[in-house]
Design a protein around this motif. Structure first.
Motif, PDB file in Angstrom:
ATOM      1  N   HIS A   1       0.829  -1.205   0.000  1.00  0.00           N
ATOM      2  CA  HIS A   1       0.000   0.000   0.000  1.00  0.00           C
ATOM      3  C   HIS A   1       0.869   1.264   0.000  1.00  0.00           C
ATOM      4  O   HIS A   1       0.628   2.188  -0.777  1.00  0.00           O
ATOM      5  CB  HIS A   1      -0.928  -0.028   1.221  1.00  0.00           C
ATOM      6  CG  HIS A   1      -1.807   1.161   1.339  1.00  0.00           C
ATOM      7  ND1 HIS A   1      -2.845   1.425   0.476  1.00  0.00           N
ATOM      8  CD2 HIS A   1      -1.805   2.177   2.238  1.00  0.00           C
ATOM      9  CE1 HIS A   1      -3.436   2.552   0.823  1.00  0.00           C
ATOM     10  NE2 HIS A   1      -2.825   3.024   1.896  1.00  0.00           N
TER      11      HIS A   1
ATOM     12  N   HIS B   1       0.605   0.668  -4.586  1.00  0.00           N
ATOM     13  CA  HIS B   1      -0.164  -0.359  -5.280  1.00  0.00           C
ATOM     14  C   HIS B   1      -1.625  -0.289  -4.840  1.00  0.00           C
ATOM     15  O   HIS B   1      -1.907  -0.118  -3.648  1.00  0.00           O
ATOM     16  CB  HIS B   1       0.394  -1.754  -4.978  1.00  0.00           C
ATOM     17  CG  HIS B   1       1.787  -1.951  -5.471  1.00  0.00           C
ATOM     18  ND1 HIS B   1       2.083  -2.139  -6.800  1.00  0.00           N
ATOM     19  CD2 HIS B   1       2.962  -1.967  -4.810  1.00  0.00           C
ATOM     20  CE1 HIS B   1       3.383  -2.281  -6.933  1.00  0.00           C
ATOM     21  NE2 HIS B   1       3.943  -2.167  -5.740  1.00  0.00           N
ATOM     22  N   ARG B   2      -2.521  -0.399  -5.797  1.00  0.00           N
ATOM     23  CA  ARG B   2      -3.951  -0.484  -5.484  1.00  0.00           C
ATOM     24  C   ARG B   2      -4.221  -1.913  -5.015  1.00  0.00           C
ATOM     25  O   ARG B   2      -3.917  -2.862  -5.730  1.00  0.00           O
ATOM     26  CB  ARG B   2      -4.785  -0.190  -6.723  1.00  0.00           C
ATOM     27  CG  ARG B   2      -4.668   1.233  -7.211  1.00  0.00           C
ATOM     28  CD  ARG B   2      -5.409   1.418  -8.528  1.00  0.00           C
ATOM     29  NE  ARG B   2      -6.851   1.254  -8.369  1.00  0.00           N
ATOM     30  CZ  ARG B   2      -7.702   1.198  -9.396  1.00  0.00           C
ATOM     31  NH1 ARG B   2      -7.268   1.280 -10.643  1.00  0.00           N
ATOM     32  NH2 ARG B   2      -8.997   1.046  -9.178  1.00  0.00           N
TER      33      ARG B   2
ATOM     34  N   VAL C   1      -6.943  -4.766  -3.849  1.00  0.00           N
ATOM     35  CA  VAL C   1      -8.334  -5.191  -3.949  1.00  0.00           C
ATOM     36  C   VAL C   1      -8.362  -6.677  -3.639  1.00  0.00           C
ATOM     37  O   VAL C   1      -7.447  -7.406  -4.032  1.00  0.00           O
ATOM     38  CB  VAL C   1      -8.854  -4.946  -5.389  1.00  0.00           C
ATOM     39  CG1 VAL C   1     -10.241  -5.521  -5.585  1.00  0.00           C
ATOM     40  CG2 VAL C   1      -8.813  -3.465  -5.739  1.00  0.00           C
TER      41      VAL C   1
ATOM     42  N   ARG D   1     -13.460  -8.546   4.324  1.00  0.00           N
ATOM     43  CA  ARG D   1     -13.368  -7.176   4.839  1.00  0.00           C
ATOM     44  C   ARG D   1     -13.231  -7.193   6.361  1.00  0.00           C
ATOM     45  O   ARG D   1     -12.377  -6.503   6.923  1.00  0.00           O
ATOM     46  CB  ARG D   1     -14.600  -6.375   4.428  1.00  0.00           C
ATOM     47  CG  ARG D   1     -14.598  -4.937   4.935  1.00  0.00           C
ATOM     48  CD  ARG D   1     -15.875  -4.170   4.545  1.00  0.00           C
ATOM     49  NE  ARG D   1     -16.021  -4.112   3.091  1.00  0.00           N
ATOM     50  CZ  ARG D   1     -16.914  -4.838   2.388  1.00  0.00           C
ATOM     51  NH1 ARG D   1     -17.744  -5.669   3.005  1.00  0.00           N
ATOM     52  NH2 ARG D   1     -16.981  -4.721   1.086  1.00  0.00           N
TER      53      ARG D   1
ATOM     54  N   ASP E   1      -7.865   0.181   5.868  1.00  0.00           N
ATOM     55  CA  ASP E   1      -7.599   1.382   5.076  1.00  0.00           C
ATOM     56  C   ASP E   1      -6.595   1.144   3.950  1.00  0.00           C
ATOM     57  O   ASP E   1      -6.383   2.023   3.123  1.00  0.00           O
ATOM     58  CB  ASP E   1      -7.110   2.510   5.979  1.00  0.00           C
ATOM     59  CG  ASP E   1      -5.815   2.180   6.699  1.00  0.00           C
ATOM     60  OD1 ASP E   1      -5.507   0.978   6.874  1.00  0.00           O
ATOM     61  OD2 ASP E   1      -5.107   3.126   7.098  1.00  0.00           O
ATOM     62  N   CYS E   2      -6.012  -0.031   3.879  1.00  0.00           N
ATOM     63  CA  CYS E   2      -5.042  -0.336   2.817  1.00  0.00           C
ATOM     64  C   CYS E   2      -5.715  -0.837   1.543  1.00  0.00           C
ATOM     65  O   CYS E   2      -5.079  -0.870   0.490  1.00  0.00           O
ATOM     66  CB  CYS E   2      -4.046  -1.390   3.295  1.00  0.00           C
ATOM     67  SG  CYS E   2      -2.967  -0.833   4.627  1.00  0.00           S
ATOM     68  N   PHE E   3      -6.984  -1.212   1.638  1.00  0.00           N
ATOM     69  CA  PHE E   3      -7.674  -1.823   0.505  1.00  0.00           C
ATOM     70  C   PHE E   3      -8.697  -0.871  -0.099  1.00  0.00           C
ATOM     71  O   PHE E   3      -9.456  -0.215   0.609  1.00  0.00           O
ATOM     72  CB  PHE E   3      -8.359  -3.122   0.931  1.00  0.00           C
ATOM     73  CG  PHE E   3      -7.375  -4.221   1.184  1.00  0.00           C
ATOM     74  CD1 PHE E   3      -7.016  -5.101   0.181  1.00  0.00           C
ATOM     75  CD2 PHE E   3      -6.775  -4.353   2.425  1.00  0.00           C
ATOM     76  CE1 PHE E   3      -6.073  -6.097   0.411  1.00  0.00           C
ATOM     77  CE2 PHE E   3      -5.840  -5.344   2.664  1.00  0.00           C
ATOM     78  CZ  PHE E   3      -5.493  -6.223   1.655  1.00  0.00           C
ATOM     79  N   GLU E   4      -8.719  -0.857  -1.410  1.00  0.00           N
ATOM     80  CA  GLU E   4      -9.672  -0.028  -2.148  1.00  0.00           C
ATOM     81  C   GLU E   4     -11.090  -0.607  -2.044  1.00  0.00           C
ATOM     82  O   GLU E   4     -12.054   0.125  -1.855  1.00  0.00           O
ATOM     83  CB  GLU E   4      -9.224   0.014  -3.605  1.00  0.00           C
ATOM     84  CG  GLU E   4     -10.015   0.916  -4.491  1.00  0.00           C
ATOM     85  CD  GLU E   4      -9.410   1.004  -5.868  1.00  0.00           C
ATOM     86  OE1 GLU E   4     -10.190   1.020  -6.829  1.00  0.00           O
ATOM     87  OE2 GLU E   4      -8.164   1.057  -5.998  1.00  0.00           O
ATOM     88  N   THR E   5     -11.195  -1.906  -2.202  1.00  0.00           N
ATOM     89  CA  THR E   5     -12.490  -2.567  -2.118  1.00  0.00           C
ATOM     90  C   THR E   5     -12.291  -4.062  -1.935  1.00  0.00           C
ATOM     91  O   THR E   5     -11.183  -4.576  -2.126  1.00  0.00           O
ATOM     92  CB  THR E   5     -13.363  -2.279  -3.371  1.00  0.00           C
ATOM     93  OG1 THR E   5     -14.699  -2.702  -3.118  1.00  0.00           O
ATOM     94  CG2 THR E   5     -12.821  -2.958  -4.611  1.00  0.00           C
ATOM     95  N   HIS E   6     -13.373  -4.723  -1.561  1.00  0.00           N
ATOM     96  CA  HIS E   6     -13.378  -6.182  -1.400  1.00  0.00           C
ATOM     97  C   HIS E   6     -14.495  -6.730  -2.274  1.00  0.00           C
ATOM     98  O   HIS E   6     -15.649  -6.311  -2.144  1.00  0.00           O
ATOM     99  CB  HIS E   6     -13.600  -6.565   0.061  1.00  0.00           C
ATOM    100  CG  HIS E   6     -12.571  -5.981   0.970  1.00  0.00           C
ATOM    101  ND1 HIS E   6     -11.297  -6.488   1.068  1.00  0.00           N
ATOM    102  CD2 HIS E   6     -12.620  -4.911   1.794  1.00  0.00           C
ATOM    103  CE1 HIS E   6     -10.612  -5.760   1.935  1.00  0.00           C
ATOM    104  NE2 HIS E   6     -11.388  -4.798   2.388  1.00  0.00           N
TER     105      HIS E   6
ATOM    106  N   VAL F   1     -13.059  -2.151 -10.776  1.00  0.00           N
ATOM    107  CA  VAL F   1     -12.050  -1.182 -10.320  1.00  0.00           C
ATOM    108  C   VAL F   1     -11.492  -0.331 -11.454  1.00  0.00           C
ATOM    109  O   VAL F   1     -10.669   0.550 -11.220  1.00  0.00           O
ATOM    110  CB  VAL F   1     -10.901  -1.868  -9.543  1.00  0.00           C
ATOM    111  CG1 VAL F   1     -11.436  -2.587  -8.320  1.00  0.00           C
ATOM    112  CG2 VAL F   1     -10.109  -2.809 -10.423  1.00  0.00           C
TER     113      VAL F   1
END
Length: 130
Positions: free
Chosen positions: A13, A17-18, A20, A31, A41-46, A69
């Motif tokens: 992160h 790097h993005r 997901v 999640r 907070d390190c992940f854009e989405t799950h 994404v």
């Protein structure tokens, strides 16, 4: 959770790097586990494959994640401990990294990973080196 995961996730992160997740299971469970480890907070989405209508390693599962994404396959990397997942993502056009957590060799019948690492922290170091 493997001991290298928190530091590895934070290093990936921090390097921009993005991140997901894509699971055949439940995105909500993924999640919750990652948030419980202080990594939310390190992940854009799950994501899970319910939205894809196909389970990994079907190409539709990876295509769904890429569409969601907004990333082209050529700019995405799937990181997995599962050779079948690495094989499927590679066939779908993503670059791949296999986390070798056991002495069991990678199956010769599957498409090989583009990169191999012993864990996420090791992968972050290898990516930083180029």
């Amino acid at each position: 959770m493997h001991p290298d995961v928190p530091d590895g996730v934070r290093a990936l992160h921090a390097a921009g790097h993005r991140l997901v997740t894509l699971t055949n299971g439940s995105a909500d469970i993924t999640r919750a586990v990652l948030e419980g480890a202080g990594l939310g907070d390190c992940f854009e989405t799950h994501l899970d494959v319910e939205g894809a209508g196909s389970w990994k390693p079907a190409p539709a599962a990876y295509a769904y994640a890429l569409r969601t994404v907004g990333a082209p396959a050529a700019q995405a990397m799937l990181v997995s401990v599962h050779p079948w997942d690495v094989d499927g993502a590679g066939r779908a056009g993503l670059s791949t990294a296999w986390l070798r957590r056991t002495p069991v060799p990678y199956p010769a019948a599957l498409r090989p990973a583009d990169r191999e690492a012993t864990g996420l922290a090791d992968l972050a170091r290898r990516l930083a080196l180029g």
